[in-house]
Design an enzyme around this catalytic site. Structure first.
Site, PDB file in Angstrom:
ATOM      1  N   PRO A  22      26.769  -2.151  49.248  1.00  0.00           N
ATOM      2  CA  PRO A  22      27.271  -1.809  47.908  1.00  0.00           C
ATOM      3  C   PRO A  22      26.157  -1.497  46.905  1.00  0.00           C
ATOM      4  CG  PRO A  22      28.438  -3.721  48.791  1.00  0.00           C
ATOM      5  CD  PRO A  22      27.306  -3.448  49.730  1.00  0.00           C
ATOM      6  N   PRO A 232       6.748   0.368   2.045  1.00  0.00           N
ATOM      7  CA  PRO A 232       5.708  -0.662   2.095  1.00  0.00           C
ATOM      8  C   PRO A 232       5.156  -0.942   3.493  1.00  0.00           C
ATOM      9  CG  PRO A 232       7.855  -1.673   1.959  1.00  0.00           C
ATOM     10  CD  PRO A 232       8.092  -0.196   1.869  1.00  0.00           C
ATOM     11  N   ASP A 255      -1.948   7.858   4.037  1.00  0.00           N
ATOM     12  CA  ASP A 255      -2.734   6.863   3.319  1.00  0.00           C
ATOM     13  C   ASP A 255      -3.115   5.692   4.217  1.00  0.00           C
ATOM     14  OD1 ASP A 255      -2.773   8.187   0.942  1.00  0.00           O
ATOM     15  OD2 ASP A 255      -1.137   7.052   0.016  1.00  0.00           O
ATOM     16  N   LYS A 277      -7.259   5.484   0.999  1.00  0.00           N
ATOM     17  CA  LYS A 277      -8.110   4.981  -0.074  1.00  0.00           C
ATOM     18  C   LYS A 277      -7.994   3.462  -0.115  1.00  0.00           C
ATOM     19  CE  LYS A 277      -6.984   8.941  -3.041  1.00  0.00           C
ATOM     20  NZ  LYS A 277      -5.714   9.325  -2.413  1.00  0.00           N
ATOM     21  N   GLY A 309       4.512   3.349  -0.173  1.00  0.00           N
ATOM     22  CA  GLY A 309       5.448   3.109  -1.264  1.00  0.00           C
ATOM     23  C   GLY A 309       6.176   4.369  -1.666  1.00  0.00           C
ATOM     24  N   ASP A 310       6.119   4.692  -2.963  1.00  0.00           N
ATOM     25  CA  ASP A 310       6.766   5.891  -3.504  1.00  0.00           C
ATOM     26  C   ASP A 310       5.689   6.835  -4.035  1.00  0.00           C
ATOM     27  OD1 ASP A 310       9.540   7.006  -4.730  1.00  0.00           O
ATOM     28  OD2 ASP A 310       7.896   7.346  -6.133  1.00  0.00           O
ATOM     29  N   THR A 338       9.318   1.348  -3.131  1.00  0.00           N
ATOM     30  CA  THR A 338       8.059   0.891  -3.693  1.00  0.00           C
ATOM     31  C   THR A 338       7.833  -0.590  -3.389  1.00  0.00           C
ATOM     32  OG1 THR A 338       6.716   0.877  -5.699  1.00  0.00           O
ATOM     33  CG2 THR A 338       9.039   0.300  -5.947  1.00  0.00           C
ATOM     34  N   ALA A 339       6.554  -0.995  -3.356  1.00  0.00           N
ATOM     35  CA  ALA A 339       6.202  -2.343  -2.905  1.00  0.00           C
ATOM     36  C   ALA A 339       6.848  -3.426  -3.759  1.00  0.00           C
ATOM     37  CB  ALA A 339       4.683  -2.512  -2.908  1.00  0.00           C
ATOM     38  N   MET A 394      -1.789  -3.778  -7.107  1.00  0.00           N
ATOM     39  CA  MET A 394      -3.240  -3.749  -6.938  1.00  0.00           C
ATOM     40  C   MET A 394      -3.911  -4.736  -7.898  1.00  0.00           C
ATOM     41  SD  MET A 394      -3.498   0.428  -6.692  1.00  0.00           S
ATOM     42  CE  MET A 394      -2.365   0.627  -8.083  1.00  0.00           C
TER      43      MET A 394
END
Length: 481
Positions: A22, A232, A255, A277, A309-310, A338-339, A394
């Site tokens: 089978p 994020p 990024d 960056k 983020g945005d 966004t964060a 930041m």
């Protein structure tokens, strides 16, 4: 992932199944979805295999195959359910470099059989490296409902036009855009609704239009740029529009803070360029990023500028937009989470709340050159009156200076603060404190970038999950009681 997914053709020597019971019948049935014939090595065949033999789909081979019977096979499945025999077959196959699968014996396998969603020319294979076959079956059931039953017909129709498209358009962006337009447009919809005649006419029209534009240098298509918010870090927080842009991109400029899981959604052939960056260490100056976007777009490429983020919240997206518009390059902006919003969602604390915060203000934690912010543009005394949430991006290295300036503006000493590092990512960390504690100890947070700081009464609301709390005196303890 311990296995690499790959599709195998059965045009030459047929696959071999060892065993006549089978389990062997189940595996033979699976192979016959793509193979015209399957060789089965066994002393006897069960009724299902016997029926398949009578139909000419199975050819019985001597039991206990040796090297000569296994050599050159595209695939061998040993399903005798006899431990020693399955191990012998697997050893021979591995020595010959022939892919071998032994059901429920992953240690003997060099090939795994996936759960399959079959749409003719479109095949979706789902594997879990033998770790969770039931999960693979559940995913298969879900995809069966999601994928249109005529998807294979659409792929087959497209295949009939491939040579014509290749002869009409040079390989590259123009050709791929044509196919994207066909699959996203009315031609595909007509085919999926069973109207092949209309679908053919519409594809004809698209090919003629694309070929005419491609052969007329004056109308050669310019590229386009998408400024895409990558969120994020958690790829599940991307919008569907962002994912579609990544799948269409020839070039992705990304990024430093863009998560690896997000980049994995890009088209495999896309050129990936890091322009990340970090504070005080710009790997690619902004004018060079602008120039890259313009140059790639003018070369006719579809470019995605992937920004953490945005794009329009501390992302310098406005500068890139201006540079592209100045060169008359088509650009579309796709927002991202966004964060600050991601941190609040992870903590499950609202940035605005009818009882404690009526407004929210997003600010940067440093000015040009990495200096601490002066906040000259803000009426901090008005914000200190309460009912406001201040979200600082930041601000890890300048947090103590920011806290001191807020105290000088009249913010109360015990006002709660929550700092979130790597919001939405698996390595997220949260630290709770107060303005006075942060102002008196610049290193008290112990966090690294990227992080956001949330100042306000909402930061004292109950948070979901673990939060490290830094207490300095009795007033702080009362704030978090």
């Amino acid at each position: 992932m311990r296995t690499f997914p790959i599709f195998v053709r059965f045009d030459g020597k047929p696959p071999l199944v060892v065993g006549g019971g089978p389990l062997a019948a189940i595996k033979t049935r699976l192979l016959l979805k793509r193979a015209d014939r399957v060789d089965v090595a066994a002393e006897g065949l069960n009724p299902e295999l016997s029926s398949l033999e009578a139909e000419g789909k199975v050819v019985m081979q001597p039991a206990h195959p040796d090297m000569d019977q296994i050599r050159g096979r595209p695939l061998v499945i040993s399903a005798t359910e006899i431990e020693d025999e399955d191990a012998r077959i697997a050893e021979i196959a591995r020595a010959l470099g022939v892919p071998v699968n032994v059901p429920d014996r992953p240690a003997l396998c060099t090939a795994a059989l996936p759960a399959i969603v079959d749409r003719g020319e479109v095949t979706v294979a789902i594997g879990t490296s033998a770790a969770a076959p039931v999960l693979a079956q559940r995913l298969r059931a879900w995809l069966e409902n999601e994928l249109h039953p005529r998807l294979g017909d659409l792929a087959e129709l497209a295949g009939q036009f491939r040579e014509r498209v290749a002869g009409s358009l040079a390989e590259g962006t123009g050709r791929r855009r044509l196919w994207e337009k066909i699959f996203d447009g009315p031609a595909a919809q007509a085919m999926l609704h069973g109207d092949e005649e209309t679908a053919r006419k519409l594809i004809d029209r698209e090919i003629e239009s694309a070929a005419s534009a491609g052969n007329d240098a004056a109308h050669a298509p310019h590229g386009r740029v998408f400024l895409v918010g990558a969120g994020p870090g958690d790829p599940e927080l991307l919008t569907m529009k962002a994912i579609r842009a990544l799948k269409a991109a020839d070039v992705v400029l990304y990024d430093k803070l863009v998560g690896d899981g997000v980049l994995e959604l890009a088209r495999r052939e896309a050129e990936l360029i890091s322009v990340g960056k970090a504070k005080g260490a710009h790997s690619v100056p902004q004018p060079e990023i602008n120039a890259l976007l313009v140059a790639r777009a003018k070369a006719g490429r579809t470019v995605v500028r992937l920004k953490g983020g945005d794009p329009f919240i501390f992302g310098r997206g406005g500068e890139e937009l201006d540079a592209l518009r100045a060169e008359n390059i088509a650009v579309e902006v796709i927002p991202g989470v966004t964060a600050g919003a991601a941190a609040a969602a992870s903590l499950q604390i609202p940035l605005t709340h009818r009882d404690v915060s009526h407004t929210v203000t997003f600010v940067s934690g440093h000015e040009a050159g990495g200096k601490a912010p002066s906040f000259e543009h803000l009426d901090l005394k008005a914000l200190a009156s309460g009912n406001n949430t201040l979200v600082v991006y930041m601000g890890v290295t300048t947090g103590a200076v920011i806290a001191q300036r807020l105290l000088e503006a009249g913010f109360r000493e015990a006002l709660p603060v929550i700092a979130v590092e790597n919001a939405s990512r698996p390595n997220e960390r949260r630290v709770a404190t107060t303005i006075s504690t942060l102002a008196n100890d610049a290193d008290s947070l112990g966090l690294n970038s990227p992080a956001v700081l949330i100042f306000g009464e909402v930061a004292g609301l109950p948070a979901a999950g673990a939060v490290e709390t830094i207490l300095a005196h009795e007033e702080v303890a009362r704030a978090y009681a």
